[in-house]
Design a protein around this motif. Sequence first.
Motif, PDB file in Angstrom:
ATOM      1  N   VAL A  29      32.715 -37.539  -6.741  1.00 44.28           N
ATOM      2  CA  VAL A  29      32.738 -38.675  -7.652  1.00 44.28           C
ATOM      3  C   VAL A  29      32.066 -39.853  -6.957  1.00 44.28           C
ATOM      4  CG1 VAL A  29      34.192 -40.233  -9.007  1.00 44.28           C
ATOM      5  CG2 VAL A  29      34.896 -37.849  -8.664  1.00 44.28           C
ATOM      6  N   ARG A  30      31.067 -40.446  -7.631  1.00 43.67           N
ATOM      7  CA  ARG A  30      30.351 -41.604  -7.088  1.00 43.67           C
ATOM      8  C   ARG A  30      30.293 -42.691  -8.146  1.00 43.67           C
ATOM      9  NH1 ARG A  30      25.738 -38.080  -4.475  1.00 43.67           N
ATOM     10  NH2 ARG A  30      26.795 -37.470  -2.574  1.00 43.67           N
ATOM     11  N   LYS A  31      30.228 -43.893  -7.690  1.00 44.85           N
ATOM     12  CA  LYS A  31      30.078 -45.032  -8.602  1.00 44.85           C
ATOM     13  C   LYS A  31      28.616 -45.120  -9.032  1.00 44.85           C
ATOM     14  CE  LYS A  31      34.139 -47.252  -8.349  1.00 44.85           C
ATOM     15  NZ  LYS A  31      35.010 -47.314  -9.477  1.00 44.85           N
ATOM     16  N   SER A  32      28.401 -45.298 -10.324  1.00 45.36           N
ATOM     17  CA  SER A  32      27.043 -45.503 -10.827  1.00 45.36           C
ATOM     18  C   SER A  32      26.643 -46.955 -10.605  1.00 45.36           C
ATOM     19  CB  SER A  32      26.972 -45.153 -12.314  1.00 45.36           C
ATOM     20  OG  SER A  32      27.640 -46.145 -13.074  1.00 45.36           O
ATOM     21  N   ALA A  33      25.399 -47.263 -10.908  1.00 45.59           N
ATOM     22  CA  ALA A  33      24.894 -48.631 -10.763  1.00 45.59           C
ATOM     23  C   ALA A  33      25.665 -49.598 -11.662  1.00 45.59           C
ATOM     24  CB  ALA A  33      23.408 -48.671 -11.088  1.00 45.59           C
ATOM     25  N   PHE A  34      26.308 -49.087 -12.704  1.00 50.82           N
ATOM     26  CA  PHE A  34      27.056 -49.923 -13.633  1.00 50.82           C
ATOM     27  C   PHE A  34      28.556 -49.941 -13.321  1.00 50.82           C
ATOM     28  CE2 PHE A  34      23.335 -48.231 -15.866  1.00 50.82           C
ATOM     29  CZ  PHE A  34      22.665 -49.427 -16.113  1.00 50.82           C
ATOM     30  N   GLY A  35      28.947 -49.393 -12.169  1.00 52.42           N
ATOM     31  CA  GLY A  35      30.334 -49.432 -11.753  1.00 52.42           C
ATOM     32  C   GLY A  35      31.211 -48.331 -12.318  1.00 52.42           C
ATOM     33  N   LYS A  36      30.645 -47.430 -13.112  1.00 54.36           N
ATOM     34  CA  LYS A  36      31.432 -46.319 -13.676  1.00 54.36           C
ATOM     35  C   LYS A  36      31.411 -45.137 -12.727  1.00 54.36           C
ATOM     36  CE  LYS A  36      31.073 -47.290 -18.559  1.00 54.36           C
ATOM     37  NZ  LYS A  36      30.889 -46.675 -19.862  1.00 54.36           N
ATOM     38  N   ASN A  37      32.485 -44.381 -12.752  1.00 54.95           N
ATOM     39  CA  ASN A  37      32.531 -43.155 -11.941  1.00 54.95           C
ATOM     40  C   ASN A  37      31.637 -42.103 -12.560  1.00 54.95           C
ATOM     41  OD1 ASN A  37      34.283 -44.175 -10.063  1.00 54.95           O
ATOM     42  ND2 ASN A  37      36.106 -43.301 -11.016  1.00 54.95           N
ATOM     43  N   LYS A  38      30.829 -41.490 -11.748  1.00 57.61           N
ATOM     44  CA  LYS A  38      29.957 -40.393 -12.190  1.00 57.61           C
ATOM     45  C   LYS A  38      30.382 -39.150 -11.415  1.00 57.61           C
ATOM     46  CE  LYS A  38      25.559 -39.243 -13.685  1.00 57.61           C
ATOM     47  NZ  LYS A  38      24.759 -39.557 -14.761  1.00 57.61           N
ATOM     48  N   VAL A  39      30.601 -38.049 -12.108  1.00 60.16           N
ATOM     49  CA  VAL A  39      31.076 -36.818 -11.489  1.00 60.16           C
ATOM     50  C   VAL A  39      29.915 -35.856 -11.288  1.00 60.16           C
ATOM     51  CG1 VAL A  39      32.614 -34.827 -11.737  1.00 60.16           C
ATOM     52  CG2 VAL A  39      33.350 -37.088 -12.548  1.00 60.16           C
ATOM     53  N   TYR A  40      29.803 -35.337 -10.092  1.00 58.54           N
ATOM     54  CA  TYR A  40      28.791 -34.337  -9.739  1.00 58.54           C
ATOM     55  C   TYR A  40      29.501 -33.130  -9.155  1.00 58.54           C
ATOM     56  CZ  TYR A  40      25.536 -38.309  -9.740  1.00 58.54           C
ATOM     57  OH  TYR A  40      24.791 -39.397 -10.079  1.00 58.54           O
ATOM     58  N   TYR A  41      28.850 -31.997  -9.232  1.00 59.28           N
ATOM     59  CA  TYR A  41      29.324 -30.796  -8.556  1.00 59.28           C
ATOM     60  C   TYR A  41      28.228 -30.387  -7.577  1.00 59.28           C
ATOM     61  CZ  TYR A  41      33.119 -30.645 -11.832  1.00 59.28           C
ATOM     62  OH  TYR A  41      34.238 -30.970 -12.546  1.00 59.28           O
ATOM     63  N   VAL A  42      28.592 -30.244  -6.322  1.00 56.64           N
ATOM     64  CA  VAL A  42      27.624 -30.012  -5.255  1.00 56.64           C
ATOM     65  C   VAL A  42      27.979 -28.723  -4.520  1.00 56.64           C
ATOM     66  CG1 VAL A  42      26.676 -30.967  -3.122  1.00 56.64           C
ATOM     67  CG2 VAL A  42      27.310 -32.499  -4.992  1.00 56.64           C
ATOM     68  N   ALA A  43      26.957 -27.942  -4.208  1.00 55.91           N
ATOM     69  CA  ALA A  43      27.148 -26.728  -3.408  1.00 55.91           C
ATOM     70  C   ALA A  43      26.063 -26.677  -2.343  1.00 55.91           C
ATOM     71  CB  ALA A  43      27.057 -25.483  -4.281  1.00 55.91           C
ATOM     72  N   GLN A  44      26.441 -26.265  -1.160  1.00 53.26           N
ATOM     73  CA  GLN A  44      25.446 -26.027  -0.128  1.00 53.26           C
ATOM     74  C   GLN A  44      24.943 -24.593  -0.301  1.00 53.26           C
ATOM     75  OE1 GLN A  44      26.703 -26.904   3.827  1.00 53.26           O
ATOM     76  NE2 GLN A  44      26.789 -29.100   3.445  1.00 53.26           N
ATOM     77  N   VAL A  45      23.634 -24.457  -0.341  1.00 51.96           N
ATOM     78  CA  VAL A  45      23.012 -23.151  -0.531  1.00 51.96           C
ATOM     79  C   VAL A  45      22.233 -22.825   0.738  1.00 51.96           C
ATOM     80  CG1 VAL A  45      21.428 -21.808  -1.952  1.00 51.96           C
ATOM     81  CG2 VAL A  45      22.857 -23.566  -3.013  1.00 51.96           C
ATOM     82  N   HIS A  46      22.505 -21.672   1.305  1.00 51.03           N
ATOM     83  CA  HIS A  46      21.911 -21.267   2.572  1.00 51.03           C
ATOM     84  C   HIS A  46      21.006 -20.049   2.384  1.00 51.03           C
ATOM     85  CE1 HIS A  46      24.801 -23.945   4.497  1.00 51.03           C
ATOM     86  NE2 HIS A  46      25.704 -23.437   3.677  1.00 51.03           N
ATOM     87  N   ASP A  47      20.211 -19.763   3.398  1.00 53.15           N
ATOM     88  CA  ASP A  47      19.337 -18.590   3.347  1.00 53.15           C
ATOM     89  C   ASP A  47      20.115 -17.319   3.029  1.00 53.15           C
ATOM     90  OD1 ASP A  47      17.082 -20.062   3.870  1.00 53.15           O
ATOM     91  OD2 ASP A  47      16.992 -19.544   5.992  1.00 53.15           O
ATOM     92  N   GLU A  48      21.317 -17.203   3.591  1.00 53.90           N
ATOM     93  CA  GLU A  48      22.093 -15.974   3.363  1.00 53.90           C
ATOM     94  C   GLU A  48      22.595 -15.857   1.920  1.00 53.90           C
ATOM     95  OE1 GLU A  48      24.796 -18.898   5.601  1.00 53.90           O
ATOM     96  OE2 GLU A  48      22.830 -18.066   5.985  1.00 53.90           O
ATOM     97  N   ASP A  49      22.430 -16.914   1.108  1.00 52.35           N
ATOM     98  CA  ASP A  49      22.773 -16.849  -0.310  1.00 52.35           C
ATOM     99  C   ASP A  49      21.620 -16.291  -1.152  1.00 52.35           C
ATOM    100  OD1 ASP A  49      25.356 -18.019   0.021  1.00 52.35           O
ATOM    101  OD2 ASP A  49      24.432 -19.999   0.109  1.00 52.35           O
ATOM    102  N   ALA A  50      20.468 -16.080  -0.522  1.00 52.06           N
ATOM    103  CA  ALA A  50      19.308 -15.532  -1.236  1.00 52.06           C
ATOM    104  C   ALA A  50      19.614 -14.103  -1.681  1.00 52.06           C
ATOM    105  CB  ALA A  50      18.072 -15.555  -0.340  1.00 52.06           C
ATOM    106  N   HIS A  51      19.084 -13.741  -2.833  1.00 53.96           N
ATOM    107  CA  HIS A  51      19.337 -12.400  -3.359  1.00 53.96           C
ATOM    108  C   HIS A  51      18.175 -11.987  -4.265  1.00 53.96           C
ATOM    109  CE1 HIS A  51      21.749  -8.941  -4.151  1.00 53.96           C
ATOM    110  NE2 HIS A  51      21.852  -9.189  -5.432  1.00 53.96           N
ATOM    111  N   ALA A  52      17.996 -10.712  -4.450  1.00 48.12           N
ATOM    112  CA  ALA A  52      16.989 -10.172  -5.367  1.00 48.12           C
ATOM    113  C   ALA A  52      17.636  -9.051  -6.175  1.00 48.12           C
ATOM    114  CB  ALA A  52      15.780  -9.635  -4.588  1.00 48.12           C
TER     115      ALA A  52
END
Length: 186
Positions: free
Chosen positions: A152-175
């Motif tokens: 959760v981060r504050k936007s430029a207008f002071g409102k809370n903005k919700v994001y979902y973040v994931a770290q993606v690594h080489d070992e997450d690669a798949h075919a």
Amino acid sequence: IGSGLVGSEMCIRDSYNIKYYDVAYSEYNYLLNSDKSYVTDTKYSEYVRENYLGVPDDDKLKKFADEIELSEQLSLKCQEIESALQADTTYTKNPGRLPLMKDYLDYFLFENKKGYCEHYATASTILLRLKNIPARYAAGYMVFPSQFQKVVRKSAFGKNKVYYVAQVHDEDAHAWSEICLLYTSD
């Protein structure tokens, strides 16, 4: 953490922003399941035949495919191709280097017999096509919803903005292989 090309220069990025959409509950899923006429037109049918059934001219590979007996049911056909590959090869993340002037697929199937997801996806895509099942090779990253963290981060207008973040690594690669269900007998 990753890198990407910008113009002709390589740039290093600290992170990538990835948006996750669960299509099971979206309007997109409704569209996919409501009217299939948009994918059954003649042009799309031609596109599938031209792009998802092509195979290399390789007698050894064709013979290998001919020796795989398939059931009538599509899901069983896919399992039987997978079993044929697993019976004769070994999964490893360290298959060694491809010798100079060797064909990637021939070397995997008939000589080295060691590989990882890229080898199996390539082989299964070609074997499916040799069995007249339209297929394509796909590659990306396998990121599970559980890997995402809520931020959760504050936007430029002071409102809370919700994001979902994931770290993606080489070992997450798949075919993997994808098949076109509209042009199969099932």
